[in-house]
Write a protein that holds these residues in place. Structure first.
Motif: not given
Length: 658
Positions: A227-230, A290-299, A345-348, A409-412
């Motif tokens: 789902l995170f990708e589709v 939240l873990r997924h968002y954290l990985a997205q923010a770092n990427s 970095r702030h978001i992460a 990211f925003i769409r997620k």
């Protein structure tokens, strides 16, 4: 079938035959090596006899199969069952790949013409019928589609088995779609051989019954794995189709998709689903997203290396960065060099603090509401605003290609929020009735509530809902069953008050048969502070599940009776005049047969559409369908098109099993 579709189908079938032969050969080699030639010979004899029986239907083939299987001992039968379990799993994979191959071939062949039954074709049909862009925009603004995941009642395979089948599928993809060198193709086949070997040596079913939390985690694997990708891809396709078919129109696409789950919230017939399990489930949902968002923010931070020297930066953006750096205790040095990377970095860091707060939080019904720390995300809007601030800088500097990275990211965040999935609570009406009977008897209000007639129950409940004094004391001294019912409502209240306001939204009553069933839940909700009309609060939708033929036939009458009760009407007003109704496909089909059940389901949807118009409210139908045809399964698009006029109205919830 036209020529291009016929060619695509033929090519797919040829590809399927090749894949089946490869997988079958690898499986046979594995069986011979690990189980011995005798087991392989039995497997081959049964497989060949079954194929002959299917192709010719000869009585001697059926007789041979029956006599041969009867002659085997238990150990031999177990090995045979294991062999055929893996065999059919591998055949299913080959069939799925063939279907995908045929679809991809058709899309390529008929491009730029959209594929039949696709999103693009639906928009094209609207345009061809003269549907104006402005009206379509209004439809999209109100569109609400919610698939709801439920645990599959017959899914006994372990997660490790599903993971290995997925790995085999990935290797087949490589062989089918990549131009591999001979050594690379052989490596892919060797990987499949290795995975089949592991499957043979792995227990295919659980030795212990899985806990509810295990089922929750398995459901979350689906979300993380697809789902995170589709979901962002689907939104991107919809936007591009709208822009292509309605050129010159600016499209703002709201979050038309939301996802729900019953796993960890459905306690009807599941005594292991307790209030504690529900609290743990919501925490798992939040931790996952939240873990997924954290990985997205770092990427995102790794990619947005834009130099401050090459950007025009609004002073307010820079000032906000400096303030955030101080509040987060982060060095501000990168602000003057790579400000967008610093913002990531702030978001992460904020996401990390949000995860830390979630780990330490134990929501309790008795606690008073506390403020969320300033650098912790309390709402999805706060995270969205941070992402939009980066996007605004990029768009302002004409870096629109990079801005599209933010769009994903925003769409997620729009779809999954900080809660990931909305957890539905479900319990049977009999459990509520038994609990209310005990509560009222213990309070000295009514000695035998259960023995009252339907209208007497409604009168008593109506009076209790207007009383300011609570009926249930803070300390519970009831039977374990009644205490658990009360604790469920209190847990939901604590989660919504202290942890995540979007985590729980719907309470479903199985076995609904009269109007009092819904008022009983409203009273229990009031006792848990979920329904506080004096404060303008009603936190949950109370949803009847009509699943028997009698309930389906009486559904409109039950709901109409509630409209005469002030407390219920007040509850609906606080829920934006929305009444959701769930209709069950399985029980009515088992009770009365497919045709009569289908007609009753059709009729109640017509009745509900009329009920909504007459009472000037919105009725959303929640379809409890899926699996076999007898459970309402089948192509979802055809099922939606078959609904009576006024039954959908841009809003739909539907169960997705397994």
């Amino acid at each position: 079938m036209n020529a291009s579709n016929s060619t695509a189908t033929q090519e797919a079938l040829e590809r399927q035959d090749q894949d089946i032969r490869m997988l079958e050969d690898l499986l046979r080699q594995t069986i011979e090596r690990l189980a011995g030639p005798e087991v392989l010979a039995r497997f081959d004899r049964v497989r060949e006899a079954a194929i002959a029986l299917r192709n010719h239907g000869a009585p001697e083939d059926a007789r041979f199969l029956r006599e041969f299987l009867d002659s085997l001992d238990v150990a031999s039968l177990r090995e045979l069952i294991r062999a055929f379990t893996i065999y059919f799993d591998l055949n299913n994979l080959a069939e799925q790949h063939a279907r995908i191959h045929a679809i991809r071939k058709r899309i390529r062949t008929q491009y730029p013409k959209p594929m039949s039954e696709s999103v693009t074709e639906a928009i094209r049909q609207l345009k061809d019928r003269g549907f104006p862009a402005r009206e379509l925009g209004k439809v999209l603004e109100n569109l609400n589609i919610q698939p709801v995941f439920t645990a599959h009642p017959s899914e006994a395979r372990r997660l490790t088995i599903l993971e290995k089948l997925a790995a085999i599928s990935n290797e087949i993809d490589r062989l089918d779609y990549l131009e591999l060198l001979p050594d690379e193709a052989q490596a892919a086949r060797d990987s499949i051989r290795q995975l089949i070997e592991i499957l043979w040596l792995t227990e295919s079913v659980r030795s212990e019954r899985p806990k509810v939390i295990d089922e929750v985690r398995q459901g979350l694997e689906v979300v993380e794995g697809s789902l995170f990708e589709v979901v962002p891809e689907l939104y991107s396709l919809l936007i591009s189709s709208l822009e292509e078919i309605y050129p010159g129109q600016k499209w703002r696409l709201p979050a038309i998709l939301r996802f729900g789950s019953w796993i960890g919230g459905d306690r009807d017939g599941h005594p292991e689903v307790t209030a504690r399990v529900t609290i743990e489930t919501v925490a798992l949902h939040q931790a996952t997203v939240l873990r997924h968002y954290l990985a997205q923010a770092n990427s995102l931070g790794k990619n947005l290396s834009h130099s401050a020297k090459r950007l025009r930066l609004p002073p307010a953006f820079l000032a906000g960065l400096r303030d955030e750096a101080r509040a987060l205790g982060l060095p501000p040095g990168r602000i003057e060099r790579e400000p967008l990377r610093q913002k990531c970095r702030h978001i992460a860091r904020k996401l990390g603090l949000t995860i830390e707060r979630l780990r330490s939080l134990v929501p309790a019904w008795t606690d008073t509401a506390s403020k969320v720390p300033p650098m912790v995300y309390a709402t999805p809007a706060q995270l969205r605003d941070d992402l939009l601030s980066i996007r605004s800088v990029l768009v302002g500097n004409q870096a629109e290609a990079a801005a599209r990275m933010l769009d994903t990211f925003i769409r997620k965040v729009d779809v999954f929020g900080l809660h990931l999935l909305t957890l539905d609570i479900r319990q049977h009406a009999d459990r509520h009735r038994a609990a209310i009977t005990e509560i009222l008897a213990r309070a000295g209000i009514e000695a035998n509530y259960e023995a009252l007639g339907s209208e007497e129950k409604l009168t008593l409940l109506t009076n209790l809902l207007t009383m300011p004094r609570p009926v249930i004391p803070a300390h519970l001294e009831y039977s374990p069953e009644t205490s658990e019912v009360i604790e469920t409502f209190r847990a939901a209240s604590a989660i919504l008050e202290h942890q995540c306001p979007e985590a729980i939204e719907n309470y479903i009553i199985s076995g609904t048969g009269d109007a009092a069933h819904l008022l009983e839940v409203l009273l229990l909700a009031r006792e848990a502070r979920l329904f506080r009309p004096s404060d303008g609060i009603s936190r949950i939708n109370i949803i009847p599940l009509f699943e028997t033929l009698e309930a389906l036939n009486q559904g409109r009458e039950i709901l109409q009776r509630l409209m005469d009760i002030p407390s219920w009407r007040e509850h609906l007003v606080l829920r934006n005049d929305l009444q959701e109704v769930m209709i069950g496909y399985s029980d009515s089909n088992k009770e009365s047969g497919f045709v009569q059940s289908a007609w009753a389901l059709h009729e109640i949807q017509r009745d509900l559409a009329t009920f909504a118009r007459d009472n000037r409210i919105v009725v959303r139908v929640f379809h409890g369908r899926g699996g076999a045809v007898g459970r309402g399964g089948g192509p979802a698009n055809q099922a939606i098109l078959a609904q009576p006029p006024g039954a959908v109205n841009g809003s739909l919830r539907i169960t997705e099993q397994g």
